[in-house]
Design a protein around this motif. Sequence first.
Motif, PDB file in Angstrom:
ATOM      1  N   TRP A 197      -7.277  -7.015   3.647  1.00  0.00           N
ATOM      2  CA  TRP A 197      -6.880  -5.617   3.493  1.00  0.00           C
ATOM      3  C   TRP A 197      -8.075  -4.748   3.114  1.00  0.00           C
ATOM      4  CZ3 TRP A 197      -6.780  -2.420  -0.923  1.00  0.00           C
ATOM      5  CH2 TRP A 197      -6.141  -1.180  -0.737  1.00  0.00           C
ATOM      6  N   HIS A 245       0.739  -6.978   5.268  1.00  0.00           N
ATOM      7  CA  HIS A 245       0.325  -5.659   4.787  1.00  0.00           C
ATOM      8  C   HIS A 245       1.559  -4.779   4.882  1.00  0.00           C
ATOM      9  CE1 HIS A 245      -2.310  -1.831   5.630  1.00  0.00           C
ATOM     10  NE2 HIS A 245      -1.667  -1.761   4.481  1.00  0.00           N
ATOM     11  N   GLY A 287      -3.215   5.262  -0.276  1.00  0.00           N
ATOM     12  CA  GLY A 287      -4.192   4.236   0.077  1.00  0.00           C
ATOM     13  C   GLY A 287      -4.491   3.259  -1.045  1.00  0.00           C
ATOM     14  N   GLU A 328     -14.322  -1.332   3.378  1.00  0.00           N
ATOM     15  CA  GLU A 328     -15.010  -1.507   2.098  1.00  0.00           C
ATOM     16  C   GLU A 328     -15.565  -2.918   1.977  1.00  0.00           C
ATOM     17  OE1 GLU A 328     -15.604   0.851  -0.006  1.00  0.00           O
ATOM     18  OE2 GLU A 328     -14.379   2.367   0.997  1.00  0.00           O
ATOM     19  N   GLU A 365       0.845  -1.202   0.000  1.00  0.00           N
ATOM     20  CA  GLU A 365       0.000   0.000   0.000  1.00  0.00           C
ATOM     21  C   GLU A 365       0.877   1.247   0.000  1.00  0.00           C
ATOM     22  OE1 GLU A 365      -3.362   2.287   2.749  1.00  0.00           O
ATOM     23  OE2 GLU A 365      -2.673   0.281   3.302  1.00  0.00           O
ATOM     24  N   SER A 397     -10.208  -4.183   6.053  1.00  0.00           N
ATOM     25  CA  SER A 397      -9.599  -3.252   7.013  1.00  0.00           C
ATOM     26  C   SER A 397      -9.811  -1.798   6.601  1.00  0.00           C
ATOM     27  CB  SER A 397      -8.099  -3.541   7.159  1.00  0.00           C
ATOM     28  OG  SER A 397      -7.364  -3.075   6.034  1.00  0.00           O
ATOM     29  N   LYS A 398     -10.099  -1.573   5.320  1.00  0.00           N
ATOM     30  CA  LYS A 398     -10.364  -0.235   4.822  1.00  0.00           C
ATOM     31  C   LYS A 398     -11.837   0.145   4.941  1.00  0.00           C
ATOM     32  CE  LYS A 398      -6.160   0.676   3.597  1.00  0.00           C
ATOM     33  NZ  LYS A 398      -5.381   1.712   4.314  1.00  0.00           N
ATOM     34  N   THR A 442      -7.592   1.004  -5.769  1.00  0.00           N
ATOM     35  CA  THR A 442      -8.141   1.382  -4.475  1.00  0.00           C
ATOM     36  C   THR A 442      -8.894   0.194  -3.885  1.00  0.00           C
ATOM     37  OG1 THR A 442     -10.250   2.132  -5.377  1.00  0.00           O
ATOM     38  CG2 THR A 442      -8.438   3.747  -5.292  1.00  0.00           C
ATOM     39  N   ALA A 443      -9.174   0.274  -2.597  1.00  0.00           N
ATOM     40  CA  ALA A 443      -9.935  -0.794  -1.947  1.00  0.00           C
ATOM     41  C   ALA A 443     -11.334  -0.922  -2.537  1.00  0.00           C
ATOM     42  CB  ALA A 443     -10.030  -0.522  -0.437  1.00  0.00           C
TER      43      ALA A 443
END
Length: 208
Positions: free
Chosen positions: A163, A122, A56, A169, A52, A166-167, A145-146
């Motif tokens: 991951w 990560h 982001g 999304e 990342e 965790s964002k 992007t996520a």
Amino acid sequence: MQYETKFCVNCATALQWKVMAEDSGDVSRLRCPACGWTHWGNPTPVLAAVVENDQGQVLLARNAMWQPGMFGLITGFMEAGESPEAGIAREVLEETGLQTKALRLIGCWEFLRMNQVLIAYHVRVDGRPEDVRLSPELVEYQWKTAQDVLCWPSGTGYAMAEWVKSKGEPVRFGAFRPNNPNPDPDPAKWPVNYWEEDARFVVAPRLD
């Protein structure tokens, strides 16, 4: 390409399938009839990085051996004498030219087809998106992007899913190879089933 071990690494005698008593009972393995050496066939540790940047975005790359449209995480083998953390920082630098500034363990998954265990991190990196310098093993890269990324239902894809989650999304799964039917994730692996008393624990697989 997978290679088979056919000869003893100790005395070069041809290996044979032999049954011997082990902790779990009688087990058939390739063993040396001369010196008794056993080929355990243990999985090889492979490191994977969800890379990342400061914007982001996550880095996906295409291996030179893959068909167009196939993108995955940065991966590589551990070297003797290094920790997994040092190994994944080295792999990210070698494969992308980017320096790792922080990392955290995401999880571990099996890759049975290649007899590997995937250890995924990560990884936060320094540098702008255009600063990527691919190694000869890689031919293309993209930043996602996520919201935009599609995960795939196998080891490194589940690391990507962690991951994305965790964002904050929603996690979406798709085929790793273009134009393949979109497969569903393994219900034993996604979503992650946590032990009810402490979210740091996951429910152990049942051993019959």
